[in-house]
Design an enzyme around this catalytic site. Structure first.
Site, PDB file in Angstrom:
ATOM      1  N   VAL A  65       0.861  -1.181   0.000  1.00  0.00           N
ATOM      2  CA  VAL A  65       0.000   0.000   0.000  1.00  0.00           C
ATOM      3  C   VAL A  65       0.893   1.226   0.000  1.00  0.00           C
ATOM      4  O   VAL A  65       1.729   1.405   0.891  1.00  0.00           O
ATOM      5  CB  VAL A  65      -0.949   0.013   1.224  1.00  0.00           C
ATOM      6  CG1 VAL A  65      -1.710   1.330   1.294  1.00  0.00           C
ATOM      7  CG2 VAL A  65      -1.928  -1.155   1.160  1.00  0.00           C
ATOM      8  N   ALA A 110       4.357   4.198   3.127  1.00  0.00           N
ATOM      9  CA  ALA A 110       3.914   2.957   2.477  1.00  0.00           C
ATOM     10  C   ALA A 110       4.070   1.813   3.470  1.00  0.00           C
ATOM     11  O   ALA A 110       4.683   1.986   4.525  1.00  0.00           O
ATOM     12  CB  ALA A 110       4.763   2.680   1.241  1.00  0.00           C
ATOM     13  N   LYS A 111       3.522   0.683   3.162  1.00  0.00           N
ATOM     14  CA  LYS A 111       3.758  -0.537   3.940  1.00  0.00           C
ATOM     15  C   LYS A 111       3.430  -1.706   3.049  1.00  0.00           C
ATOM     16  O   LYS A 111       2.627  -1.582   2.111  1.00  0.00           O
ATOM     17  CB  LYS A 111       2.842  -0.569   5.173  1.00  0.00           C
ATOM     18  CG  LYS A 111       3.381  -1.398   6.301  1.00  0.00           C
ATOM     19  CD  LYS A 111       4.462  -0.636   7.052  1.00  0.00           C
ATOM     20  CE  LYS A 111       4.961  -1.322   8.272  1.00  0.00           C
ATOM     21  NZ  LYS A 111       5.821  -0.438   9.052  1.00  0.00           N
ATOM     22  N   GLY A 112       4.028  -2.852   3.335  1.00  0.00           N
ATOM     23  CA  GLY A 112       3.725  -4.042   2.556  1.00  0.00           C
ATOM     24  C   GLY A 112       3.781  -5.254   3.446  1.00  0.00           C
ATOM     25  O   GLY A 112       4.150  -5.159   4.625  1.00  0.00           O
TER      26      GLY A 112
END
Ligand code: NAD
Length: 418
Positions: A65, A110-112
């Site tokens: 994201v 962001a992050k994943g």
């Protein structure tokens, strides 16, 4: 994080955000834009695992994201955990946007993650999974576009695999990922950066209350990366840490715990339990000990409606992410307990990530001392800004921090005109 905890955390984050939106007087359209992700991508990651004597095809779900990049490239970790889902990754990506804006580094958020229990894969299976994930994510990534980092369940080795996979098509590109091994362009000081930053903020807060560190009674929950480095740095600064804990329970000694001895004991036995010269205590009782400063450095939502009334600390430094629920936060404020929020207190880690990226772009590694000196100066400058903003606006430190962060992101959006 289980579903219930996830709901509590998302509720808490929304509450803190909306409080700042209200005090900033943002219109609905501005709020909607600030809350929207720039892009949310879901990937399927097929991997053949050898189980029970035969090859089995397993397809894992991966997410990235990208929340906001108004102030710079997307930045945020990759989490490998069985309960990772799009909602959790979205909330964590947002948090990164506010954190990078608050400490005023040129990154967005962001992050994943991948829905997987990394402990169930061997090293070569994890390598295949990581490289396949990066093959799929590659069009989103870039040194000036999106830069991953470690998070729960990932580490420097996983970052090294990302560097290798990305470099196959782009040439050697250390700046594509942070939290790498030092041998591959990682930064000196990254390992202790978060805990070191927490300790620097703690010393500053104690000083502001005219407390000498030697006389300040400090309690720390969690003795992992953040808890240990916080305790160790504070001990080197001369502080008195009177209680420590891990998942098994707490240990207590009013005269102060020898942190080096605690580390050696954990290295030998695996736990703090039985540390010579200390009394055992439950984790719950430890949080309620009379002390000057309480540092939750383990889990989210540990200070909540059930125990907020029993907390006896004068200050809480949020080393963990979201250790205080919003209901508890209100109660603590009413009782005059100061809370230094996570987006400020534990920002040393992302600051060191930024320094790593800068060193990679410069192709010029900095010395250990230089990284920590800059980190302390930078974090204390931000602490000063937040305190000043809180005083000027007669608000608490958390609302002040969110107001500064959201204000910066909003301003960047307006200036860029998208
Ligand atoms: P870690 O896994 O290294 O350590 C966690 C510690 O918490 C361990 O000592 C564990 O025994 C203890 N623990 C687990 N359950 C517990 C319980 N119920 N009661 C008491 N202690 C318990 O994790 P970490 O990297 O130190 O991260 C700790 C917190 O800080 C997390 O909230 C993380 O999101 C946050 N954080 C970490 C970093 C970083 O750079 N590592 C940066 C920012 C925020």
């Amino acid at each position: 994080m289980n579903k219930e905890k996830q709901c509590i955390c998302q509720d808490t984050q929304r509450h803190f955000l909306f409080r700042a939106f209200d005090s900033l007087g943002l219109e609905d359209a501005q709020r909607e834009l600030l809350l929207s992700s720039f892009r949310e991508t879901r990937f399927s990651i097929p991997v053949v695992l050898h189980r029970d004597g035969r090859d089995t095809l397993c397809t894992f779900q991966g997410y990235r994201v990208q929340h906001n990049h108004a102030r710079g490239p997307f930045k945020g970790g990759l989490r490998y955990h069985p309960e990772v889902n799009q909602g959790e990754v979205r909330a964590l990506a947002q948090l990164m946007t506010w954190k990078t804006a608050l400490i005023d580094i040129p990154f967005g958020g962001a992050k994943g993650g991948v829905t997987i229990n990394p402990a169930e894969l061997n090293k070569s299976e994890l390598e295949v999974l990581t490289k396949r994930f990066i093959q799929k994510m590659e069009p989103l990534l870039g040194v000036h576009q999106d830069i991953p980092a470690p998070d729960m369940g990932t580490n420097a080795q996983v970052m090294a695999w990302i560097l290798e996979e990305y470099s196959k098509t782009h040439g050697y590109t250390p700046g594509i990922v942070t939290g790498k091994p030092v041998e591959l362009g990682g930064s000196q000081g990254r390992e202790e950066a978060t805990g070191f930053g927490v300790a620097c903020v703690t010393r500053k807060v104690a000083g502001g209350m005219s407390l000498h560190l030697e006389d300040t009674r400090i309690v720390i929950q969690g003795f992992g990366n953040v808890g240990f480095h916080t305790a160790m740095t504070l001990a080197r600064m001369g502080a008195r840490v009177i209680a420590l804990s891990d998942v098994r329970g707490a240990v207590h000694c009013e005269a102060g715990i020898d942190i080096e001895a605690a580390r050696a004991h954990v290295a030998q036995t695996g736990w703090l339990e039985g540390l010579p010269g200390t009394e055992p205590l439950s984790n719950e009782a430890m949080l309620e000990l009379p002390c000057h400063i309480l540092i939750p450095a383990a889990l989210e939502a540990v200070i909540n409606c059930d125990n907020a009334g029993a907390i006896q600390a004068k200050v809480i430094i949020e080393a963990a992410n979201m250790p205080v629920t919003h209901q508890a936060d209100t109660e603590l404020q009413e009782r005059g307990i100061i809370v230094v929020p996570d987006i400020l207190a534990n920002a040393g880690g992302v600051l060191a990530s930024y320094y790593e990226w800068v060193q990679n772009l410069q192709e010029f590694p900095w010395e250990h001392e230089s990284v920590l000196r800059r980190l302390e100066q930078h974090l204390l400058r931000v602490y000063g800004e937040v305190s000043h903003h809180a005083e000027e606006n007669e608000t608490d430190l958390r609302t002040a921090a969110y107001e500064l962060a959201i204000g910066r992101v909003n301003k960047a959006i307006q200036l860029r005109g998208f």
